[in-house]
Scaffold this motif. Structure first.
Motif, short mmCIF file in Angstrom:
data_model
loop_
_atom_site.label_atom_id
_atom_site.label_comp_id
_atom_site.label_asym_id
_atom_site.label_seq_id
_atom_site.Cartn_x
_atom_site.Cartn_y
_atom_site.Cartn_z
N THR A 1 0.85 -1.19 0.00
CA THR A 1 0.00 0.00 0.00
C THR A 1 0.89 1.23 0.00
O THR A 1 1.72 1.41 0.90
N ALA B 1 -3.32 5.42 1.46
CA ALA B 1 -4.66 4.98 1.82
C ALA B 1 -5.40 6.10 2.51
O ALA B 1 -4.83 6.86 3.30
N ARG C 1 -7.37 3.73 -2.08
CA ARG C 1 -6.17 2.98 -1.71
C ARG C 1 -5.33 2.79 -2.97
O ARG C 1 -5.85 2.36 -4.00
#
Length: 105
Positions: A21, A24, A29
């Motif tokens: 990731t 986010a 995201r």
């Protein structure tokens, strides 16, 4: 502020794709996905509640959809996959890097 490179460093090949990731928030995201000749397991389908914009940054890949359609992707190609559109990774080449943006409805 943070600065990194999407293509470097890449994780070494492993038994599964690598999902990192990058950003986010409650509605968005952003992920870097690294594939090394990976494919979804037989019978597995992604069926996501959010829209997904995905771009192939490096390597090669083929996605399969549950309606039988297949999409081959080359670097720079992108797709918008609507929420609820069942799909799977049919094949990837070595050192394949994706940029995926998931947007909650």
């Amino acid at each position: 502020m943070s600065r990194e490179n999407l293509l470097s460093p890449l994780p070494p090949p492993g038994p599964e794709e690598r999902f990192d990731t990058l950003f986010a928030s409650p509605h968005v995201r952003i992920e870097r996905i690294v594939s090394h000749r990976h494919a979804s397991p037989p019978g597995f389908w992604y069926d996501q509640a959010e829209d997904e914009w995905v771009m192939l940054a490096q390597g090669s890949a083929e996605l399969e959809f549950d309606d039988g359609r297949r999409e081959r992707l080359a670097p720079g190609d992108w797709l918008l996959i609507p929420a609820g559109c069942r799909h799977r990774v049919a094949a990837t080449g070595p050192d394949t890097v994706w940029l995926a943006v998931h947007v909650a409805r």
